[in-house]
Design a protein around this motif. Structure first.
Motif, PDB file in Angstrom:
ATOM      1  N   VAL A 323      -4.922  -1.205 -15.831  1.00 59.32           N
ATOM      2  CA  VAL A 323      -6.104  -1.648 -14.741  1.00 59.32           C
ATOM      3  C   VAL A 323      -5.203  -0.601 -13.343  1.00 59.32           C
ATOM      4  O   VAL A 323      -3.765  -1.763 -12.983  1.00 59.32           O
ATOM      5  N   PRO A 324      -5.011   0.369 -13.217  1.00 61.72           N
ATOM      6  CA  PRO A 324      -4.202   0.650 -11.728  1.00 61.72           C
ATOM      7  C   PRO A 324      -4.705  -0.300 -10.361  1.00 61.72           C
ATOM      8  O   PRO A 324      -6.228  -0.419 -10.494  1.00 61.72           O
ATOM      9  N   LEU A 325      -4.211  -0.205  -9.792  1.00 62.42           N
ATOM     10  CA  LEU A 325      -4.265  -1.160  -8.411  1.00 62.42           C
ATOM     11  C   LEU A 325      -3.348  -0.505  -7.508  1.00 62.42           C
ATOM     12  O   LEU A 325      -2.449   0.037  -7.244  1.00 62.42           O
ATOM     13  N   PRO A 326      -4.667   0.327  -7.107  1.00 59.51           N
ATOM     14  CA  PRO A 326      -4.343   0.914  -5.371  1.00 59.51           C
ATOM     15  C   PRO A 326      -3.517   0.559  -4.358  1.00 59.51           C
ATOM     16  O   PRO A 326      -2.711   1.071  -3.891  1.00 59.51           O
ATOM     17  N   ALA A 327      -4.030  -0.166  -3.749  1.00 60.86           N
ATOM     18  CA  ALA A 327      -3.965  -0.886  -2.706  1.00 60.86           C
ATOM     19  C   ALA A 327      -2.756  -2.712  -3.053  1.00 60.86           C
ATOM     20  O   ALA A 327      -4.603  -3.546  -3.982  1.00 60.86           O
ATOM     21  N   ARG A 328      -1.539  -3.041  -2.787  1.00 58.82           N
ATOM     22  CA  ARG A 328      -1.180  -4.218  -3.094  1.00 58.82           C
ATOM     23  C   ARG A 328      -2.429  -5.283  -2.055  1.00 58.82           C
ATOM     24  O   ARG A 328      -2.678  -5.128  -0.585  1.00 58.82           O
ATOM     25  N   ARG A 329      -2.229  -6.390  -2.699  1.00 60.58           N
ATOM     26  CA  ARG A 329      -2.503  -7.724  -1.730  1.00 60.58           C
ATOM     27  C   ARG A 329      -1.743  -8.494  -1.230  1.00 60.58           C
ATOM     28  O   ARG A 329      -0.442  -8.732  -1.935  1.00 60.58           O
ATOM     29  N   SER A 330      -1.688  -9.111   0.036  1.00 64.43           N
ATOM     30  CA  SER A 330      -0.926  -9.985   0.303  1.00 64.43           C
ATOM     31  C   SER A 330      -1.622 -11.766   1.438  1.00 64.43           C
ATOM     32  O   SER A 330      -2.648 -11.551   1.534  1.00 64.43           O
ATOM     33  N   THR A 331      -1.160 -12.347   1.204  1.00 58.24           N
ATOM     34  CA  THR A 331      -1.357 -13.688   2.339  1.00 58.24           C
ATOM     35  C   THR A 331      -2.247 -13.235   3.087  1.00 58.24           C
ATOM     36  O   THR A 331      -2.629 -13.935   3.430  1.00 58.24           O
ATOM     37  N   LYS A 332      -1.543 -12.282   3.772  1.00 59.53           N
ATOM     38  CA  LYS A 332      -1.447 -12.114   4.869  1.00 59.53           C
ATOM     39  C   LYS A 332      -2.805 -11.248   5.115  1.00 59.53           C
ATOM     40  O   LYS A 332      -3.429 -11.186   6.065  1.00 59.53           O
ATOM     41  N   ASP A 333      -3.587 -10.699   4.188  1.00 59.83           N
ATOM     42  CA  ASP A 333      -4.983 -10.501   4.324  1.00 59.83           C
ATOM     43  C   ASP A 333      -5.581 -11.558   4.437  1.00 59.83           C
ATOM     44  O   ASP A 333      -7.107 -11.138   4.636  1.00 59.83           O
ATOM     45  N   HIS A 334      -5.879 -12.947   3.997  1.00 56.18           N
ATOM     46  CA  HIS A 334      -6.535 -13.864   3.992  1.00 56.18           C
ATOM     47  C   HIS A 334      -7.377 -13.710   5.929  1.00 56.18           C
ATOM     48  O   HIS A 334      -8.539 -14.057   5.888  1.00 56.18           O
ATOM     49  N   TYR A 335      -6.315 -13.417   6.889  1.00 56.45           N
ATOM     50  CA  TYR A 335      -6.514 -13.842   8.042  1.00 56.45           C
ATOM     51  C   TYR A 335      -8.279 -12.532   8.502  1.00 56.45           C
ATOM     52  O   TYR A 335      -9.361 -12.633   9.378  1.00 56.45           O
TER      53      TYR A 335
END
Length: 350
Positions: A323-335
């Motif tokens: 499963v490739p993940l092209p973009a990493r997530r962050s808790t900053k995404d919540h904003y």
């Protein structure tokens, strides 16, 4: 120290003497004018930008109707998910020769690799040669000026998914124009499912819009992910920023030429892999993997809160899923998740 008092007359003489010696420079009127003009120019630019931003925010209509949401915090990158540098020394193949390769299919008998490009070409590649070489390329259509640009994509198409059938034909799914069967040796293309096709068993359902990936079910039917029935591939950011369940899981029967909906209300379904009759697919908009059973019609979340947004999905030789993940997530995404007005404003600026 005793201070010496200088009268006004002596002060003027002192200033004149310092000026004559060049120790006090007279202000240049042209310089002062230039400074004033530059300040006015900068102020005008800033004012124009503020006016443009205000008009964009309040007057220009948004292309999306974004909603507020909040995904669960991403699982920590520890254990087997710990960051590594395994791809650092990976070999780059056909650098600057191919544009936007999206999916890969391997012919194990010939040892050739096939990929679909943004320009609409399906390339046959011999990676055993050093360097790797494109053997031949085939287009799904004969249209001109298909360069992969924004304006050309609806007309020229965008092939996204490739798979070999058990009979040896290469199947190709185009985001715009539908499903094809390709005989590479004869360079023969058969169009199996047209883009914009209607759903067979539901007159109220929206026609297909943005096809993404597919796989074969044991009974010969083909299960297809439709990332959105509102936006197309070139506007995929609108779909992601809106975050509404516009995606579907479809099934196509080539023999009966029937197209049906298996699952509605999905958030950007993407990669698909069938394992023992069960359909595993990545739901990019929710950062999770789902398993669906066509026989029971039930679905369940296999893994949630992925550390990135899942794109494709394929079966590895050891039985696990790639499963490739092209973009990493962050808790900053919540904003940005919780501020739909901001996402709408961003789409106005695109």
């Amino acid at each position: 120290m005793k201070k010496t008092k200088i009268d006004e007359k002596d002060k003027k003489k002192l200033i004149e003497r310092l000026k004559s010696e060049g120790k006090i420079n007279k202000p240049d009127p042209s310089t002062l004018h230039g400074v004033a003009l530059w300040g006015w120019y900068v102020g005008a630019v800033i004012a124009s930008l503020l006016i443009a931003l205000t008009l964009t925010f309040y007057v220009v209509p948004s292309k999306i109707q974004a909603v507020s949401f909040r995904l669960p915090d991403p699982i920590p990158l520890t254990g087997v998910l710990k960051e590594n540098n395994r791809l650092t020394d990976a070999e780059l193949l056909l650098e600057n020769q191919i544009f936007g390769p999206e999916c890969i299919a391997v012919d194990k008998q010939k040892g050739f690799v096939y990929t679909a490009l943004k320009t609409g070409y399906i390339c046959e590649i011999d990676i055993k040669q050093n360097p790797a070489k494109i053997i031949r390329s085939v287009r799904l259509n004969k249209l001109e000026e298909c360069d992969g640009t924004y304006s050309s994509m609806p007309k020229c198409g965008r092939p996204l998914a490739l798979r070999f059938a058990e009979t040896g034909e290469l199947f190709v799914l185009d985001a715009y124009s539908g499903l094809y069967m390709l005989n590479f040796a004869a360079e023969k293309v058969s169009h199996l499912l047209l883009g914009g096709a209607e759903i067979t068993n539901d007159e109220t359902a929206a026609p297909i819009r943005y096809l993404n990936d597919f796989d074969f079910l044991p009974d010969g039917r083909i299960v297809i992910s439709e990332a959105s029935n509102k936006f197309d591939d070139r506007d995929h950011l609108y779909e992601l920023f809106e975050h509404r369940p516009n995606g579907r899981l479809l099934v196509f029967d080539p023999k009966k030429e029937e197209l049906k909906v298996l699952l509605n209300d999905l958030y950007f379904p993407n990669g698909i892999q069938v394992i023992k009759g069960k359909v595993y697919f990545s739901e990019l908009g929710m950062a999770r993997i789902i398993k669906y059973s066509p026989s029971s019609g039930k679905s369940e979340v296999v893994i949630d809160a992925l550390p990135g947004y899942p794109d494709n999905i394929r079966l590895a030789s050891d039985g696990n899923l790639w499963v490739p993940l092209p973009a990493r997530r962050s808790t900053k995404d919540h904003y940005i998740e919780e501020h739909p007005a901001l996402r709408e404003f961003m789409t106005k600026a695109i």
